[in-house]
Design a protein around this motif. Structure first.
Motif, PDB file in Angstrom:
ATOM      1  N   ALA A 275       0.830  -1.209   0.000  1.00 28.74           N
ATOM      2  CA  ALA A 275       0.000   0.000   0.000  1.00 28.74           C
ATOM      3  C   ALA A 275       0.861   1.254   0.000  1.00 28.74           C
ATOM      4  O   ALA A 275       0.577   2.223  -0.724  1.00 28.74           O
ATOM      5  CB  ALA A 275      -0.929  -0.008   1.211  1.00 28.74           C
ATOM      6  N   MET A 276       1.917   1.264   0.792  1.00 31.06           N
ATOM      7  CA  MET A 276       2.776   2.443   0.883  1.00 31.06           C
ATOM      8  C   MET A 276       3.496   2.721  -0.435  1.00 31.06           C
ATOM      9  O   MET A 276       3.820   3.872  -0.747  1.00 31.06           O
ATOM     10  CB  MET A 276       3.799   2.269   2.004  1.00 31.06           C
ATOM     11  CG  MET A 276       3.214   2.355   3.404  1.00 31.06           C
ATOM     12  SD  MET A 276       2.407   3.951   3.759  1.00 31.06           S
ATOM     13  CE  MET A 276       0.665   3.498   3.671  1.00 31.06           C
ATOM     14  N   ALA A 277       3.725   1.674  -1.221  1.00 30.92           N
ATOM     15  CA  ALA A 277       4.381   1.865  -2.523  1.00 30.92           C
ATOM     16  C   ALA A 277       3.474   2.616  -3.498  1.00 30.92           C
ATOM     17  O   ALA A 277       3.949   3.174  -4.490  1.00 30.92           O
ATOM     18  CB  ALA A 277       4.773   0.505  -3.107  1.00 30.92           C
ATOM     19  N   LYS A 278       2.161   2.657  -3.211  1.00 35.96           N
ATOM     20  CA  LYS A 278       1.207   3.364  -4.067  1.00 35.96           C
ATOM     21  C   LYS A 278       1.066   4.836  -3.670  1.00 35.96           C
ATOM     22  O   LYS A 278       0.420   5.610  -4.386  1.00 35.96           O
ATOM     23  CB  LYS A 278      -0.164   2.698  -3.979  1.00 35.96           C
ATOM     24  CG  LYS A 278      -0.186   1.228  -4.386  1.00 35.96           C
ATOM     25  CD  LYS A 278       0.040   1.060  -5.868  1.00 35.96           C
ATOM     26  CE  LYS A 278      -0.096  -0.396  -6.277  1.00 35.96           C
ATOM     27  NZ  LYS A 278       0.122  -0.573  -7.756  1.00 35.96           N
ATOM     28  N   LEU A 279       1.633   5.210  -2.517  1.00 35.46           N
ATOM     29  CA  LEU A 279       1.481   6.561  -1.989  1.00 35.46           C
ATOM     30  C   LEU A 279       2.839   7.238  -1.889  1.00 35.46           C
ATOM     31  O   LEU A 279       3.886   6.599  -2.059  1.00 35.46           O
ATOM     32  CB  LEU A 279       0.808   6.501  -0.614  1.00 35.46           C
ATOM     33  CG  LEU A 279      -0.605   5.886  -0.586  1.00 35.46           C
ATOM     34  CD1 LEU A 279      -1.048   5.604   0.843  1.00 35.46           C
ATOM     35  CD2 LEU A 279      -1.601   6.811  -1.278  1.00 35.46           C
ATOM     36  N   THR A 280       2.824   8.533  -1.615  1.00 35.71           N
ATOM     37  CA  THR A 280       4.081   9.280  -1.536  1.00 35.71           C
ATOM     38  C   THR A 280       4.428   9.716  -0.123  1.00 35.71           C
ATOM     39  O   THR A 280       5.580  10.052   0.153  1.00 35.71           O
ATOM     40  CB  THR A 280       4.019  10.532  -2.437  1.00 35.71           C
ATOM     41  OG1 THR A 280       2.970  11.385  -1.980  1.00 35.71           O
ATOM     42  CG2 THR A 280       3.758  10.158  -3.883  1.00 35.71           C
TER      43      THR A 280
END
Length: 431
Positions: A400-405
């Motif tokens: 999930a964190m890889a989809k956000l900045t």
């Protein structure tokens, strides 16, 4: 390049001179839409002005003829005496899309602003309790709200409507308006589901909303009728400002769905969904646990609710409910209920329940708010997709964190669900 100005350009220049500007500030005067001093990728003021000019060029008199989507509105200023009236564009045809957000996913932000500005509002004052007895105008608007398709309408206004271009980009776009003298519409093709709920004066409003949702009526059409006081016990009916009715209907439907899914088994794995639209990034993590829900949104510097470019930190806010729900209004506002509706809806369709963490990043390309429908419909679209599935929470969280900045530590700081999932031991770990 020729220096000759075409008649169309002359008309547009005249129109821009006639647009009244409200709440000007020094930053906008320095920028004039070209220097991006507010940090946005494009100027929300210019976007509004372009749409407003298109509509204003079509308006030459107090007599407006067009096909209403159908569209109505109930204001909130002056409550319990509020402005009500029809919304009619200055053209005919299939105008359903102008006031049906369920059809807007995939449209560009300028298109959506155009939809908003193309609807001219005629305004008349009404007391909220007139829904109990009715007036000629209110009954006409209620009949309109029963419609399933656009209706040809005629509006006579007290004066030629002028657009008011507000420079505060926190204000959602709306079209020109003027006091209403008269309103007439052609025969309405009635949605029998709405008609049944309207004439049942012994059915409580919550029950009417749920029955209509279950029968497949668009949420926005339920909200429209709700705002006109068309549901509930006859003695209790009243007008509800449009803004409030949107949140009320999202809340009623989502709570009913939550009550239903609590009877179901949990999902069997950790799921991660993601979606991007209008420079908003959404991520949802569904966990194999009993129902709980958290919504967190992060506004980047240079966006509407975080205009200070001097900070590098996004402004973050969220709200949470455990299995037993909540009894206070969320600080984050109506987006909480629109997001909760989308998640509960998806779980209900699967006959499952889960704990849900939904995260939203709002980047500078989202130049102005367009309404909570954006959250509801974006999440609906996202949850239709096939999720990534994981056996552990940590694996799901990393994906999930890889989809956000925004770094994980920032989300943890603002999230109860993340703290619980990462640091709080479960009773099953001791068995």
């Amino acid at each position: 390049m020729s220096d000759v100005i075409s008649p169309q350009q002359v008309n547009e220049l005249t129109t821009f001179r006639e647009i009244r500007v409200a709440r000007a500030n020094s930053l906008c005067l320095l920028c004039k839409g070209g220097r991006r001093l507010c940090g946005k990728l494009s100027c929300p003021i210019i976007a509004k002005a372009q749409s407003l000019a298109k509509t204003t060029l079509r308006i030459t008199s107090t007599h407006i003829q067009g096909s209403t989507p159908p569209g109505v509105f109930v204001g909130r200023l002056g409550y319990p005496k509020v402005f009500i009236g029809p919304m009619v564009p200055p053209f005919t045809g299939n105008t359903e899309i102008l006031d049906t957000p369920e059809l807007w996913i995939g449209k560009g932000i300028q298109e959506i602003i155009d939809y908003r500005f193309s609807l001219i509002r005629g305004k008349a004052i009404a007391n909220i309790r007139e829904a109990q007895t009715g007036t000629r105008l209110l009954e006409s608007l209620q009949e309109l709200a029963l419609g399933r398709s656009p209706v040809d309408a005629e509006v006579v206004l007290a004066k030629v409507p002028k657009g008011v271009l507000t420079l505060g980009s926190d204000i959602q776009p709306f079209g020109p308006s003027a006091p209403l003298r008269s309103f007439n519409a052609s025969d309405v093709s009635v949605d029998r589901r709405l008609e049944k709920a309207f004439y049942d004066r012994d059915l409580k409003a919550n029950g009417a909303v749920v029955e209509l949702y279950d029968s497949g009526v668009y949420v926005t059409r339920i909200q429209r009728a709700f705002s006109l006081g068309m549901f509930g016990l006859g003695k209790n009916r009243k007008l509800v400002p449009t803004r409030w009715s949107i949140t009320a209907v999202d809340s009623i439907i989502s709570q009913e769905l939550i009550n239903r899914i609590k009877q179901n088994d949990t999902i069997d794995e950790y799921r991660v969904y993601s979606f991007s639209y209008l420079d908003n990034r959404y991520v949802a993590i569904l966990m194999p646990e009993k129902w709980s829900f958290e919504w967190i949104e992060a506004w980047f510097p240079g966006t509407t609710w975080n205009p200070d470019k001097g900070t590098r930190e996004p402004a973050m806010m969220g709200d949470f409910e455990n299995y037993w729900g909540r009894n206070t209004y969320p600080d984050v506002g109506g987006c909480y209920y629109s997001s909760r509706l989308a998640v509960a809806e998806r779980l209900f369709q699967e006959n499952r329940q889960a704990a849900a963490l939904v995260l939203r990043e709002i980047h500078p390309g989202y130049i102005l708010p367009v309404g909570v429908w954006n959250v509801r419909e974006s999440l609906r679209q996202m949850l239709k997709s096939e999720p990534e599935k994981f056996d552990s929470f940590n694996a799901a969280l990393n994906h999930a964190m890889a989809k956000l900045t925004i770094p994980l530590k920032n989300w943890i700081r603002n999230s109860q669900l993340l703290k619980q999932s990462l640091y709080q031991k479960k009773i099953t770990e001791f068995s």
